[in-house]
Design an enzyme around this catalytic site. Structure first.
Site, PDB file in Angstrom:
ATOM      1  N   SER A   7       0.815  -1.210   0.000  1.00  0.00           N
ATOM      2  CA  SER A   7       0.000   0.000   0.000  1.00  0.00           C
ATOM      3  C   SER A   7       0.851   1.264   0.000  1.00  0.00           C
ATOM      4  CB  SER A   7      -0.949   0.000   1.194  1.00  0.00           C
ATOM      5  OG  SER A   7      -0.318  -0.478   2.324  1.00  0.00           O
ATOM      6  N   HIS A  62      -2.246  -2.670  -6.548  1.00  0.00           N
ATOM      7  CA  HIS A  62      -2.739  -2.238  -5.233  1.00  0.00           C
ATOM      8  C   HIS A  62      -4.270  -2.254  -5.187  1.00  0.00           C
ATOM      9  CE1 HIS A  62      -3.050   1.148  -2.015  1.00  0.00           C
ATOM     10  NE2 HIS A  62      -3.172  -0.029  -1.472  1.00  0.00           N
ATOM     11  N   GLU A  69      -4.904   0.354  -8.100  1.00  0.00           N
ATOM     12  CA  GLU A  69      -3.810   1.221  -8.562  1.00  0.00           C
ATOM     13  C   GLU A  69      -2.733   0.312  -9.158  1.00  0.00           C
ATOM     14  OE1 GLU A  69      -3.030   5.198  -5.978  1.00  0.00           O
ATOM     15  OE2 GLU A  69      -2.786   3.360  -4.836  1.00  0.00           O
ATOM     16  N   ASN A 109      -2.900   6.307  -0.739  1.00  0.00           N
ATOM     17  CA  ASN A 109      -2.515   6.462   0.666  1.00  0.00           C
ATOM     18  C   ASN A 109      -1.755   7.748   0.952  1.00  0.00           C
ATOM     19  OD1 ASN A 109      -3.772   4.324   1.959  1.00  0.00           O
ATOM     20  ND2 ASN A 109      -2.328   2.911   0.992  1.00  0.00           N
TER      21      ASN A 109
HETATM   22  C1  LIG Z   1      -4.983   1.000   3.046  1.00  0.00           C
HETATM   23  C2  LIG Z   1      -4.882   0.873   1.584  1.00  0.00           C
HETATM   24  O1  LIG Z   1      -3.797   0.596   1.078  1.00  0.00           O
HETATM   25  C3  LIG Z   1      -5.991   1.136   0.656  1.00  0.00           C
HETATM   26  C4  LIG Z   1      -7.364   0.880   1.170  1.00  0.00           C
HETATM   27  O2  LIG Z   1      -7.916  -0.164   0.953  1.00  0.00           O
HETATM   28  S1  LIG Z   1      -8.046   2.125   2.030  1.00  0.00           S
HETATM   29  C5  LIG Z   1      -9.660   1.530   2.395  1.00  0.00           C
HETATM   30  C6  LIG Z   1     -10.582   1.724   1.221  1.00  0.00           C
HETATM   31  N1  LIG Z   1     -11.891   1.294   1.605  1.00  0.00           N
HETATM   32  C7  LIG Z   1     -12.799   2.147   2.088  1.00  0.00           C
HETATM   33  O3  LIG Z   1     -12.579   3.335   2.170  1.00  0.00           O
HETATM   34  C8  LIG Z   1     -14.071   1.495   2.537  1.00  0.00           C
HETATM   35  C9  LIG Z   1     -15.013   2.500   3.138  1.00  0.00           C
HETATM   36  N2  LIG Z   1     -16.246   1.822   3.525  1.00  0.00           N
HETATM   37  C10 LIG Z   1     -17.199   1.455   2.635  1.00  0.00           C
HETATM   38  O4  LIG Z   1     -17.102   1.715   1.433  1.00  0.00           O
HETATM   39  C11 LIG Z   1     -18.420   0.760   3.182  1.00  0.00           C
HETATM   40  O5  LIG Z   1     -18.526   1.044   4.551  1.00  0.00           O
HETATM   41  C12 LIG Z   1     -18.377  -0.784   2.974  1.00  0.00           C
HETATM   42  C13 LIG Z   1     -18.420  -1.097   1.473  1.00  0.00           C
HETATM   43  C14 LIG Z   1     -17.166  -1.438   3.592  1.00  0.00           C
HETATM   44  C15 LIG Z   1     -19.595  -1.404   3.655  1.00  0.00           C
HETATM   45  O6  LIG Z   1     -20.706  -0.808   3.123  1.00  0.00           O
HETATM   46  P1  LIG Z   1     -22.056  -0.586   3.954  1.00  0.00           P
HETATM   47  O7  LIG Z   1     -23.062  -0.092   2.979  1.00  0.00           O
HETATM   48  O8  LIG Z   1     -21.760   0.189   5.168  1.00  0.00           O
HETATM   49  O9  LIG Z   1     -22.386  -1.997   4.514  1.00  0.00           O
HETATM   50  P2  LIG Z   1     -23.169  -3.191   3.887  1.00  0.00           P
HETATM   51  O10 LIG Z   1     -24.517  -2.787   3.384  1.00  0.00           O
HETATM   52  O11 LIG Z   1     -23.101  -4.239   4.937  1.00  0.00           O
HETATM   53  O12 LIG Z   1     -22.272  -3.645   2.671  1.00  0.00           O
HETATM   54  C16 LIG Z   1     -22.394  -3.169   1.339  1.00  0.00           C
HETATM   55  C17 LIG Z   1     -21.946  -4.288   0.419  1.00  0.00           C
HETATM   56  O13 LIG Z   1     -20.567  -4.603   0.666  1.00  0.00           O
HETATM   57  C18 LIG Z   1     -20.423  -5.985   1.009  1.00  0.00           C
HETATM   58  N3  LIG Z   1     -19.361  -6.074   2.012  1.00  0.00           N
HETATM   59  C19 LIG Z   1     -19.218  -5.306   3.115  1.00  0.00           C
HETATM   60  N4  LIG Z   1     -18.099  -5.645   3.775  1.00  0.00           N
HETATM   61  C20 LIG Z   1     -17.522  -6.642   3.072  1.00  0.00           C
HETATM   62  C21 LIG Z   1     -16.343  -7.401   3.246  1.00  0.00           C
HETATM   63  N5  LIG Z   1     -15.498  -7.197   4.284  1.00  0.00           N
HETATM   64  N6  LIG Z   1     -16.059  -8.347   2.325  1.00  0.00           N
HETATM   65  C22 LIG Z   1     -16.876  -8.571   1.272  1.00  0.00           C
HETATM   66  N7  LIG Z   1     -18.001  -7.867   1.054  1.00  0.00           N
HETATM   67  C23 LIG Z   1     -18.333  -6.922   1.950  1.00  0.00           C
HETATM   68  C24 LIG Z   1     -21.777  -6.380   1.554  1.00  0.00           C
HETATM   69  O14 LIG Z   1     -21.998  -7.766   1.389  1.00  0.00           O
HETATM   70  C25 LIG Z   1     -22.732  -5.587   0.678  1.00  0.00           C
HETATM   71  O15 LIG Z   1     -22.862  -6.223  -0.570  1.00  0.00           O
HETATM   72  P3  LIG Z   1     -24.156  -5.979  -1.510  1.00  0.00           P
HETATM   73  O16 LIG Z   1     -24.387  -4.516  -1.624  1.00  0.00           O
HETATM   74  O17 LIG Z   1     -23.740  -6.603  -2.791  1.00  0.00           O
HETATM   75  O18 LIG Z   1     -25.269  -6.671  -0.846  1.00  0.00           O
HETATM   76  N1  LIG Z   2      -5.592  -3.528   5.059  1.00  0.00           N
HETATM   77  C1  LIG Z   2      -5.827  -2.782   4.005  1.00  0.00           C
HETATM   78  O1  LIG Z   2      -6.800  -2.032   3.977  1.00  0.00           O
HETATM   79  C2  LIG Z   2      -4.919  -2.849   2.820  1.00  0.00           C
HETATM   80  C3  LIG Z   2      -3.697  -3.469   2.902  1.00  0.00           C
HETATM   81  N2  LIG Z   2      -2.887  -3.517   1.802  1.00  0.00           N
HETATM   82  C4  LIG Z   2      -1.601  -4.173   1.852  1.00  0.00           C
HETATM   83  O2  LIG Z   2      -1.817  -5.573   1.731  1.00  0.00           O
HETATM   84  C5  LIG Z   2      -0.827  -6.286   2.492  1.00  0.00           C
HETATM   85  C6  LIG Z   2      -1.522  -7.210   3.473  1.00  0.00           C
HETATM   86  O3  LIG Z   2      -2.345  -6.447   4.339  1.00  0.00           O
HETATM   87  P1  LIG Z   2      -3.559  -7.124   5.140  1.00  0.00           P
HETATM   88  O4  LIG Z   2      -4.137  -8.232   4.358  1.00  0.00           O
HETATM   89  O5  LIG Z   2      -4.410  -6.031   5.611  1.00  0.00           O
HETATM   90  O6  LIG Z   2      -2.746  -7.726   6.385  1.00  0.00           O
HETATM   91  P2  LIG Z   2      -3.117  -8.939   7.344  1.00  0.00           P
HETATM   92  O7  LIG Z   2      -2.348  -8.716   8.591  1.00  0.00           O
HETATM   93  O8  LIG Z   2      -4.597  -9.140   7.390  1.00  0.00           O
HETATM   94  O9  LIG Z   2      -2.526 -10.204   6.551  1.00  0.00           O
HETATM   95  C7  LIG Z   2      -1.188 -10.404   6.227  1.00  0.00           C
HETATM   96  C8  LIG Z   2      -0.977 -11.908   6.138  1.00  0.00           C
HETATM   97  O10 LIG Z   2       0.309 -12.178   5.574  1.00  0.00           O
HETATM   98  C9  LIG Z   2       0.919 -13.165   6.367  1.00  0.00           C
HETATM   99  N3  LIG Z   2       2.368 -13.124   6.204  1.00  0.00           N
HETATM  100  C10 LIG Z   2       3.275 -12.377   6.850  1.00  0.00           C
HETATM  101  N4  LIG Z   2       4.512 -12.652   6.412  1.00  0.00           N
HETATM  102  C11 LIG Z   2       4.374 -13.611   5.452  1.00  0.00           C
HETATM  103  C12 LIG Z   2       5.280 -14.342   4.643  1.00  0.00           C
HETATM  104  N5  LIG Z   2       6.590 -14.149   4.732  1.00  0.00           N
HETATM  105  N6  LIG Z   2       4.775 -15.259   3.772  1.00  0.00           N
HETATM  106  C13 LIG Z   2       3.447 -15.475   3.668  1.00  0.00           C
HETATM  107  N7  LIG Z   2       2.547 -14.817   4.427  1.00  0.00           N
HETATM  108  C14 LIG Z   2       3.002 -13.906   5.302  1.00  0.00           C
HETATM  109  C15 LIG Z   2       0.456 -12.844   7.777  1.00  0.00           C
HETATM  110  O11 LIG Z   2       0.669 -13.925   8.640  1.00  0.00           O
HETATM  111  P3  LIG Z   2       0.824 -13.566  10.245  1.00  0.00           P
HETATM  112  O12 LIG Z   2      -0.569 -13.405  10.721  1.00  0.00           O
HETATM  113  O13 LIG Z   2       1.527 -14.768  10.786  1.00  0.00           O
HETATM  114  O14 LIG Z   2       1.688 -12.338  10.343  1.00  0.00           O
HETATM  115  C16 LIG Z   2      -1.019 -12.572   7.519  1.00  0.00           C
HETATM  116  O15 LIG Z   2      -1.792 -13.757   7.449  1.00  0.00           O
HETATM  117  C17 LIG Z   2       0.074  -5.221   3.128  1.00  0.00           C
HETATM  118  O16 LIG Z   2       1.167  -4.983   2.290  1.00  0.00           O
HETATM  119  C18 LIG Z   2      -0.843  -4.010   3.168  1.00  0.00           C
HETATM  120  O17 LIG Z   2      -0.161  -2.799   3.184  1.00  0.00           O
HETATM  121  C19 LIG Z   2      -3.265  -2.985   0.597  1.00  0.00           C
HETATM  122  C20 LIG Z   2      -4.486  -2.402   0.459  1.00  0.00           C
HETATM  123  C21 LIG Z   2      -5.403  -2.242   1.578  1.00  0.00           C
END
Ligand SMILES: CC(=O)CC(=O)SCCNC(=O)CCNC(=O)[C@H](O)C(C)(C)COP(=O)(O)OP(=O)(O)OC[C@H]1O[C@@H](n2cnc3c(N)ncnc32)[C@H](O)[C@@H]1OP(=O)(O)O
Ligand SMILES: NC(=O)C1=CN([C@@H]2O[C@H](COP(=O)(O)OP(=O)(O)OC[C@H]3O[C@@H](n4cnc5c(N)ncnc54)[C@H](OP(=O)(O)O)[C@@H]3O)[C@@H](O)[C@H]2O)C=CC1
Length: 284
Positions: free
Chosen positions: A119, A140, A152, A190
């Site tokens: 990420s 991504h 991405e 991010n």
């Molecule tokens: C950190 C990084 O590197 C990058 C990132 O990913 S940053 C994070 C980006 N994501 C966001 O910003 C998510 C923000 N949140 C949301 O968009 C919404 O809250 C959400 C989609 C997660 C849930 O939506 P909601 O309307 O509040 O809940 P809900 O009605 O239960 O769910 C909507 C749909 O999503 C599905 N859903 C929710 N959570 C889910 C999950 N964890 N896995 C799979 N499906 C899921 C539900 O089944 C539902 O599906 P349908 O519409 O097809 O029936």
């Molecule tokens: N969370 C998010 O919203 C997002 C995350 N990402 C990126 O995705 C990646 C995973 O994040 P996320 O799924 O949230 O993290 P989690 O902690 O849910 O999962 C990571 C998994 O990888 C396992 N792991 C660690 N080291 C190894 C290895 N050497 N070989 C195989 N498996 C390994 C971990 O095991 P253990 O539990 O033993 O550590 C764990 O099961 C990160 O790079 C994160 O930045 C990208 C987009 C969104």
């Protein structure tokens, strides 16, 4: 470049989502983690997601079983010998990722593309751990993977055009929208999202408002689907901290300094939803 077999490394929240959408699109998938029990946990999440689709009448039970049948479990990195594409989704740590990529480079066939779901970490640096930097790329996904449309796509310095095009067409085949971005810390998503979340944590830390109030302001005032503290818990506070550290180090600018409260929570093992406690508490 023909891709039929995809190996996903890391069966956490991202890896299991990536495995699910790839299998739904007809790919043969190998889901790998360090231990068989972690893979089982990931497969359990996929099974629940698909069962929900059956309940909603969007999938038949047969289709669900076919999708699950396309996902095999792996706890041995040697299994990458059979992969055309590896998507790495292990923890957000450069040392872990470079070690994995060096191993994958040794094991995976010469034609295999090595993608990372990092990420924030530099793709060029991850690629430099291999002897095939032209076949290394950032892919991504967003969380939750089955729902979010964006992927991405990030080229490293040496990524070949053909590799970019293959990843772009796979992204489209799994029903996502590819957006090309350059290899800078945090990419676009991010670089913009995480400082907002970090600022929300500072707002809590400085006592400006309660966690509920901060989330409510951003939900009702800015139409965000989740407030920033709920979203931080959803992403994982460890991942949020890793990303802020990458931005801080990568740009050398103090505006990216992680909030001390974020550090404290991670040190306490309060990682958000996945550990049962973060800014909020979650029942398991
Ligand atoms: C950190 C990084 O590197 C990058 C990132 O990913 S940053 C994070 C980006 N994501 C966001 O910003 C998510 C923000 N949140 C949301 O968009 C919404 O809250 C959400 C989609 C997660 C849930 O939506 P909601 O309307 O509040 O809940 P809900 O009605 O239960 O769910 C909507 C749909 O999503 C599905 N859903 C929710 N959570 C889910 C999950 N964890 N896995 C799979 N499906 C899921 C539900 O089944 C539902 O599906 P349908 O519409 O097809 O029936
Ligand atoms: N969370 C998010 O919203 C997002 C995350 N990402 C990126 O995705 C990646 C995973 O994040 P996320 O799924 O949230 O993290 P989690 O902690 O849910 O999962 C990571 C998994 O990888 C396992 N792991 C660690 N080291 C190894 C290895 N050497 N070989 C195989 N498996 C390994 C971990 O095991 P253990 O539990 O033993 O550590 C764990 O099961 C990160 O790079 C994160 O930045 C990208 C987009 C969104």
């Amino acid at each position: 470049m023909k891709v039929e077999k995809i190996m996903v490394i890391g069966a956490g929240q991202m890896g299991s989502g990536i495995a699910q959408v790839c299998a739904e699109a007809g790919y043969s998938v190998l889901l790998n983690d360090l231990k068989a029990e972690f893979v089982e946990r990931g497969l359990g999440v996929i099974g629940k997601n698909l069962a929900r689709q059956v309940e909603k009448g969007r999938l038949t039970t047969t289709q669900k079983e076919e999708i699950l049948g396309r996902i095999a479990a792996s706890s041995d990195i040697q299994d990458s010998r059979g992969a055309d594409l590896v998507i790495e989704a292990a923890i957000e740590n450069m040392e872990v990722k470079t070690k994995l990529f060096a191993q994958l480079d040794e094991l995976a066939p010469d034609h295999a593309i090595l993608a990372t779901n990092t990420s924030s970490l530099p793709i060029t640096e991850i690629a430099a751990a291999t002897r095939r930097p032209e076949k290394v790329i950032g892919m991504h996904f967003m969380n939750p993977v089955p729902v979010m449309k964006l992927v991405e796509i990030i080229r490293g310095l040496a990524t070949a055009d053909e590799v970019y095009q293959t990843i772009e067409s796979i992204t489209e085949r799994i029903g996502k929208v590819p957006v090309e971005v350059e290899d800078f810390p945090g990419f676009v998503s991010n670089r913009i999202l995480m400082p907002m979340i970090n600022e929300a944590i500072f707002t809590l830390y400085e006592g400006v408002a309660s966690k509920e109030a901060i989330d409510e302001v951003m939900k009702l005032g800015m139409n965000h689907p989740m407030g920033p503290l709920t979203l931080a818990d959803f992403i994982g506070l460890d991942t949020c901290l890793y990303i802020m550290e990458t931005l801080h180090e990568g740009f050398g600018d103090d505006k990216y300094r992680p909030c001390p409260l974020l550090r404290k929570y991670v040190k306490a093992g309060w990682l958000g939803r996945k550990s049962g406690r973060g800014f909020y508490s979650y029942e398991s």
